[in-house]
Motif scaffolding. Sequence first.
Motif, PDB file in Angstrom:
ATOM      1  N   ALA A  60      52.339  -0.870-109.517  1.00  0.00           N
ATOM      2  CA  ALA A  60      52.336   0.272-110.424  1.00  0.00           C
ATOM      3  C   ALA A  60      51.594   1.452-109.805  1.00  0.00           C
ATOM      4  CB  ALA A  60      51.702  -0.113-111.755  1.00  0.00           C
ATOM      5  N   LEU A  61      50.481   1.179-109.178  1.00  0.00           N
ATOM      6  CA  LEU A  61      49.698   2.230-108.529  1.00  0.00           C
ATOM      7  C   LEU A  61      50.478   2.831-107.359  1.00  0.00           C
ATOM      8  CD1 LEU A  61      46.928   3.645-108.533  1.00  0.00           C
ATOM      9  CD2 LEU A  61      46.186   1.922-106.888  1.00  0.00           C
ATOM     10  N   ALA A  62      51.090   1.992-106.563  1.00  0.00           N
ATOM     11  CA  ALA A  62      51.829   2.470-105.391  1.00  0.00           C
ATOM     12  C   ALA A  62      53.040   3.295-105.789  1.00  0.00           C
ATOM     13  CB  ALA A  62      52.252   1.289-104.533  1.00  0.00           C
ATOM     14  N   GLU A  63      53.700   2.910-106.841  1.00  0.00           N
ATOM     15  CA  GLU A  63      54.885   3.654-107.248  1.00  0.00           C
ATOM     16  C   GLU A  63      54.534   4.961-107.941  1.00  0.00           C
ATOM     17  OE1 GLU A  63      58.771   2.816-109.953  1.00  0.00           O
ATOM     18  OE2 GLU A  63      58.128   1.314-108.493  1.00  0.00           O
ATOM     19  N   GLY A  64      53.399   5.009-108.589  1.00  0.00           N
ATOM     20  CA  GLY A  64      53.037   6.209-109.334  1.00  0.00           C
ATOM     21  C   GLY A  64      52.391   7.283-108.499  1.00  0.00           C
ATOM     22  N   ARG A  65      51.230   7.019-107.977  1.00  0.00           N
ATOM     23  CA  ARG A  65      50.435   8.070-107.323  1.00  0.00           C
ATOM     24  C   ARG A  65      50.657   8.175-105.816  1.00  0.00           C
ATOM     25  NH1 ARG A  65      47.457  10.894-111.176  1.00  0.00           N
ATOM     26  NH2 ARG A  65      46.830   9.479-112.819  1.00  0.00           N
ATOM     27  N   ILE A  66      50.829   7.060-105.171  1.00  0.00           N
ATOM     28  CA  ILE A  66      50.836   7.059-103.709  1.00  0.00           C
ATOM     29  C   ILE A  66      52.093   7.718-103.141  1.00  0.00           C
ATOM     30  CG2 ILE A  66      50.808   5.555-101.683  1.00  0.00           C
ATOM     31  CD1 ILE A  66      49.024   3.675-103.250  1.00  0.00           C
ATOM     32  N   THR A  67      53.190   7.663-103.840  1.00  0.00           N
ATOM     33  CA  THR A  67      54.433   8.228-103.300  1.00  0.00           C
ATOM     34  C   THR A  67      54.363   9.736-103.121  1.00  0.00           C
ATOM     35  OG1 THR A  67      55.359   8.359-105.537  1.00  0.00           O
ATOM     36  CG2 THR A  67      55.896   6.407-104.249  1.00  0.00           C
ATOM     37  N   GLU A  68      53.454  10.391-103.824  1.00  0.00           N
ATOM     38  CA  GLU A  68      53.310  11.841-103.716  1.00  0.00           C
ATOM     39  C   GLU A  68      52.355  12.263-102.599  1.00  0.00           C
ATOM     40  OE1 GLU A  68      51.936  12.798-107.591  1.00  0.00           O
ATOM     41  OE2 GLU A  68      53.788  12.171-108.561  1.00  0.00           O
ATOM     42  N   ALA A  69      51.639  11.315-102.026  1.00  0.00           N
ATOM     43  CA  ALA A  69      50.635  11.624-101.007  1.00  0.00           C
ATOM     44  C   ALA A  69      51.287  11.784 -99.632  1.00  0.00           C
ATOM     45  CB  ALA A  69      49.598  10.502-100.963  1.00  0.00           C
ATOM     46  N   PRO A  70      50.557  12.406 -98.699  1.00  0.00           N
ATOM     47  CA  PRO A  70      51.063  12.498 -97.314  1.00  0.00           C
ATOM     48  C   PRO A  70      51.218  11.098 -96.696  1.00  0.00           C
ATOM     49  CG  PRO A  70      49.210  13.981 -97.652  1.00  0.00           C
ATOM     50  CD  PRO A  70      49.324  13.142 -98.884  1.00  0.00           C
ATOM     51  N   LYS A  71      52.027  11.011 -95.658  1.00  0.00           N
ATOM     52  CA  LYS A  71      52.352   9.712 -95.035  1.00  0.00           C
ATOM     53  C   LYS A  71      51.119   8.962 -94.543  1.00  0.00           C
ATOM     54  CE  LYS A  71      56.806   9.871 -95.420  1.00  0.00           C
ATOM     55  NZ  LYS A  71      57.494   9.014 -96.352  1.00  0.00           N
ATOM     56  N   LEU A  72      50.157   9.643 -93.967  1.00  0.00           N
ATOM     57  CA  LEU A  72      48.955   8.969 -93.476  1.00  0.00           C
ATOM     58  C   LEU A  72      48.171   8.354 -94.634  1.00  0.00           C
ATOM     59  CD1 LEU A  72      47.067   8.240 -91.170  1.00  0.00           C
ATOM     60  CD2 LEU A  72      45.918  10.441 -91.512  1.00  0.00           C
TER      61      LEU A  72
END
Length: 69
Positions: free
Chosen positions: A27-39
């Motif tokens: 849930a965390l990876a699909e919500g917030r992390i997808t908007e972050a830069p690749k690194l």
Amino acid sequence: MGMRWRKLIGTVAMLLFIITYALFAMALAEGRITEAPKLIQTLAYIVLGLIWIVPLMPLVRWMAKPDKS
């Protein structure tokens, strides 16, 4: 409590924790992390993939404790 019971209880607790943690991490990876830069995404996935070990180490130590004779 004997080692067999500790291992049974510990295994069930580990499975429940890992299932719960996996759902939280997804849930965390699909919500917030997808908007972050690749690194940042890469670092977050590495941390999320390894951090579950930390809370389970005391449980593993408890399970491996020898029986009192």
